[in-house]
Design a protein around this motif. Structure first.
Motif, PDB file in Angstrom:
ATOM      1  N   GLY A   1     -51.133 -72.353 -68.804  1.00  0.00           N
ATOM      2  CA  GLY A   1     -50.312 -72.436 -69.109  1.00  0.00           C
ATOM      3  C   GLY A   1     -49.296 -74.083 -69.023  1.00  0.00           C
ATOM      4  N   VAL A   2     -48.435 -73.783 -70.302  1.00  0.00           N
ATOM      5  CA  VAL A   2     -47.728 -75.445 -70.459  1.00  0.00           C
ATOM      6  C   VAL A   2     -47.393 -75.984 -70.014  1.00  0.00           C
ATOM      7  CG1 VAL A   2     -47.354 -76.884 -72.368  1.00  0.00           C
ATOM      8  CG2 VAL A   2     -48.976 -75.739 -72.777  1.00  0.00           C
ATOM      9  N   LEU A   3     -46.603 -76.692 -68.742  1.00  0.00           N
ATOM     10  CA  LEU A   3     -45.288 -77.182 -68.172  1.00  0.00           C
ATOM     11  C   LEU A   3     -44.090 -78.476 -68.918  1.00  0.00           C
ATOM     12  CD1 LEU A   3     -46.597 -76.741 -64.448  1.00  0.00           C
ATOM     13  CD2 LEU A   3     -45.835 -74.828 -66.057  1.00  0.00           C
ATOM     14  N   SER A   4     -43.516 -77.796 -69.280  1.00  0.00           N
ATOM     15  CA  SER A   4     -42.650 -79.113 -69.833  1.00  0.00           C
ATOM     16  C   SER A   4     -41.126 -79.575 -68.641  1.00  0.00           C
ATOM     17  CB  SER A   4     -42.519 -78.866 -71.167  1.00  0.00           C
ATOM     18  OG  SER A   4     -41.724 -79.908 -71.458  1.00  0.00           O
ATOM     19  N   ARG A   5     -40.824 -80.356 -68.879  1.00  0.00           N
ATOM     20  CA  ARG A   5     -39.644 -80.701 -68.980  1.00  0.00           C
ATOM     21  C   ARG A   5     -38.041 -80.143 -69.092  1.00  0.00           C
ATOM     22  NH1 ARG A   5     -35.242 -84.753 -69.019  1.00  0.00           N
ATOM     23  NH2 ARG A   5     -33.859 -85.224 -67.668  1.00  0.00           N
TER      24      ARG A   5
ATOM     25  N   ALA B   1     -33.931 -73.675 -62.535  1.00  0.00           N
ATOM     26  CA  ALA B   1     -35.238 -74.712 -62.106  1.00  0.00           C
ATOM     27  C   ALA B   1     -36.401 -74.618 -62.547  1.00  0.00           C
ATOM     28  CB  ALA B   1     -34.989 -73.974 -60.552  1.00  0.00           C
ATOM     29  N   CYS B   2     -36.508 -72.947 -63.005  1.00  0.00           N
ATOM     30  CA  CYS B   2     -38.164 -72.727 -64.065  1.00  0.00           C
ATOM     31  C   CYS B   2     -37.364 -71.918 -64.678  1.00  0.00           C
ATOM     32  CB  CYS B   2     -38.626 -71.316 -62.852  1.00  0.00           C
ATOM     33  SG  CYS B   2     -38.978 -72.652 -60.967  1.00  0.00           S
ATOM     34  N   LEU B   3     -37.890 -71.276 -66.002  1.00  0.00           N
ATOM     35  CA  LEU B   3     -36.994 -70.879 -67.074  1.00  0.00           C
ATOM     36  C   LEU B   3     -38.681 -70.877 -67.909  1.00  0.00           C
ATOM     37  CD1 LEU B   3     -34.947 -69.576 -68.927  1.00  0.00           C
ATOM     38  CD2 LEU B   3     -35.391 -72.151 -70.400  1.00  0.00           C
ATOM     39  N   LEU B   4     -39.075 -69.165 -68.473  1.00  0.00           N
ATOM     40  CA  LEU B   4     -40.086 -69.303 -68.486  1.00  0.00           C
ATOM     41  C   LEU B   4     -39.650 -69.018 -70.565  1.00  0.00           C
ATOM     42  CD1 LEU B   4     -42.746 -68.374 -68.416  1.00  0.00           C
ATOM     43  CD2 LEU B   4     -42.281 -65.675 -68.270  1.00  0.00           C
ATOM     44  N   VAL B   5     -40.560 -69.575 -70.646  1.00  0.00           N
ATOM     45  CA  VAL B   5     -39.961 -69.995 -72.991  1.00  0.00           C
ATOM     46  C   VAL B   5     -40.756 -69.088 -73.106  1.00  0.00           C
ATOM     47  CG1 VAL B   5     -40.241 -71.415 -75.321  1.00  0.00           C
ATOM     48  CG2 VAL B   5     -39.711 -72.136 -72.417  1.00  0.00           C
TER      49      VAL B   5
ATOM     50  N   VAL C   1     -50.242 -68.569 -74.700  1.00  0.00           N
ATOM     51  CA  VAL C   1     -50.210 -69.676 -74.057  1.00  0.00           C
ATOM     52  C   VAL C   1     -49.082 -69.356 -73.931  1.00  0.00           C
ATOM     53  CG1 VAL C   1     -50.337 -72.316 -73.637  1.00  0.00           C
ATOM     54  CG2 VAL C   1     -51.705 -70.841 -75.467  1.00  0.00           C
ATOM     55  N   LEU C   2     -48.724 -68.842 -72.032  1.00  0.00           N
ATOM     56  CA  LEU C   2     -47.311 -69.649 -70.622  1.00  0.00           C
ATOM     57  C   LEU C   2     -46.907 -70.469 -71.487  1.00  0.00           C
ATOM     58  CD1 LEU C   2     -47.347 -67.592 -68.204  1.00  0.00           C
ATOM     59  CD2 LEU C   2     -46.199 -69.890 -68.073  1.00  0.00           C
ATOM     60  N   VAL C   3     -45.347 -70.491 -71.896  1.00  0.00           N
ATOM     61  CA  VAL C   3     -45.472 -71.521 -71.532  1.00  0.00           C
ATOM     62  C   VAL C   3     -43.601 -71.789 -70.797  1.00  0.00           C
ATOM     63  CG1 VAL C   3     -43.530 -73.632 -72.821  1.00  0.00           C
ATOM     64  CG2 VAL C   3     -45.779 -72.608 -73.931  1.00  0.00           C
ATOM     65  N   ALA C   4     -43.282 -73.087 -69.922  1.00  0.00           N
ATOM     66  CA  ALA C   4     -42.268 -72.360 -69.443  1.00  0.00           C
ATOM     67  C   ALA C   4     -42.150 -74.231 -68.711  1.00  0.00           C
ATOM     68  CB  ALA C   4     -42.858 -72.426 -67.171  1.00  0.00           C
ATOM     69  N   VAL C   5     -40.399 -74.719 -68.608  1.00  0.00           N
ATOM     70  CA  VAL C   5     -39.945 -76.047 -68.205  1.00  0.00           C
ATOM     71  C   VAL C   5     -39.059 -75.616 -66.520  1.00  0.00           C
ATOM     72  CG1 VAL C   5     -39.725 -75.419 -70.740  1.00  0.00           C
ATOM     73  CG2 VAL C   5     -37.979 -75.000 -69.246  1.00  0.00           C
TER      74      VAL C   5
ATOM     75  N   LYS D   1     -46.166 -73.226 -59.503  1.00  0.00           N
ATOM     76  CA  LYS D   1     -45.950 -72.155 -58.427  1.00  0.00           C
ATOM     77  C   LYS D   1     -45.361 -71.102 -58.726  1.00  0.00           C
ATOM     78  CE  LYS D   1     -44.295 -73.403 -54.476  1.00  0.00           C
ATOM     79  NZ  LYS D   1     -44.004 -74.204 -53.173  1.00  0.00           N
ATOM     80  N   TRP D   2     -43.586 -71.259 -59.033  1.00  0.00           N
ATOM     81  CA  TRP D   2     -43.392 -70.047 -59.645  1.00  0.00           C
ATOM     82  C   TRP D   2     -44.160 -69.571 -60.565  1.00  0.00           C
ATOM     83  CZ3 TRP D   2     -41.400 -68.615 -64.175  1.00  0.00           C
ATOM     84  CH2 TRP D   2     -40.341 -67.963 -64.468  1.00  0.00           C
ATOM     85  N   VAL D   3     -44.795 -69.948 -61.644  1.00  0.00           N
ATOM     86  CA  VAL D   3     -46.217 -69.261 -62.865  1.00  0.00           C
ATOM     87  C   VAL D   3     -46.729 -68.641 -61.958  1.00  0.00           C
ATOM     88  CG1 VAL D   3     -47.303 -69.915 -64.694  1.00  0.00           C
ATOM     89  CG2 VAL D   3     -45.070 -70.866 -65.011  1.00  0.00           C
ATOM     90  N   LEU D   4     -47.649 -69.428 -61.125  1.00  0.00           N
ATOM     91  CA  LEU D   4     -49.179 -68.954 -60.679  1.00  0.00           C
ATOM     92  C   LEU D   4     -48.229 -67.552 -59.599  1.00  0.00           C
ATOM     93  CD1 LEU D   4     -50.640 -72.041 -59.966  1.00  0.00           C
ATOM     94  CD2 LEU D   4     -51.082 -70.236 -61.561  1.00  0.00           C
ATOM     95  N   ASP D   5     -47.586 -67.144 -58.891  1.00  0.00           N
ATOM     96  CA  ASP D   5     -46.741 -65.982 -58.259  1.00  0.00           C
ATOM     97  C   ASP D   5     -47.276 -65.073 -59.083  1.00  0.00           C
ATOM     98  OD1 ASP D   5     -46.764 -67.526 -55.828  1.00  0.00           O
ATOM     99  OD2 ASP D   5     -44.790 -67.787 -55.792  1.00  0.00           O
ATOM    100  N   ARG D   6     -46.618 -64.936 -60.707  1.00  0.00           N
ATOM    101  CA  ARG D   6     -46.405 -63.717 -62.052  1.00  0.00           C
ATOM    102  C   ARG D   6     -47.534 -63.647 -61.975  1.00  0.00           C
ATOM    103  NH1 ARG D   6     -42.282 -66.464 -59.480  1.00  0.00           N
ATOM    104  NH2 ARG D   6     -40.304 -65.113 -58.933  1.00  0.00           N
TER     105      ARG D   6
END
Length: 156
Positions: A69-73, A82-86, A113-117, A126-131
């Motif tokens: 997973g890639v996390l970005s601002r 607050a959490c957006l799945l790209v 690759v999962l990407v979220a901002v 945490k939000w990503v890992l729950d899903r």
């Protein structure tokens, strides 16, 4: 002769140093995720190739069988979520304006690759890992984001 930017640099640097001191001494909590977190960042602002390096590193780790997973601002994104799945790893789910240019580019160039901002990368993680099943996270431009514990800081 000092410019306006020179004058503004002093209080900004003081604020950043104070914030980091609070984290180092435990007055502000650094929280960790239950999987490895690798941060790619730089000491100064500007183009040092962080995003292309994140894309390269994500491909290398993915080729070795890691679910990333890639996390970005999501700098300059229009979405206020607050959490957006790209990208869910199968498809890009939002437009570049909504996600921000760099997360959108990572999502395009790194299928699988999962990407979220989000502004709070701990909460987004945490939000990503729950899903989704993720083995590790990469932080794009995460060096100054000290609220999230990292296992590795890669500074370009």
């Amino acid at each position: 002769m000092m410019s306006v930017l020179d004058v503004l640099t002093v209080p900004y640097e003081l604020a950043v140093r104070t914030r980091h001191w609070f984290y180092r001494h435990g007055w502000l909590a650094t929280r960790g995720l239950p999987c490895p977190v690798m941060s790619v960042g730089n000491v100064t602002v500007g183009g040092t190739g962080k995003t292309p390096f994140v894309i390269w590193l994500a491909r290398q780790l993915q080729a070795r069988g890691h679910r990333l997973g890639v996390l970005s601002r999501g700098y300059r994104r229009t979405s206020q979520a607050a959490c957006l799945l790209v990208s869910d790893g199968r498809e890009v789910l939002v437009e570049p304006q909504e996600a921000g240019d760099e997360p959108f580019l990572i999502a395009q160039r790194c299928p699988g690759v999962l990407v979220a901002v989000g502004t709070n990368r701990y909460e987004v993680g945490k939000w990503v890992l729950d899903r989704y099943p993720v083995d590790a996270f990469l932080l794009d431009d995460g060096f100054q984001h000290v609220a999230l514990a990292r296992d590795i800081d890669l500074v370009l």
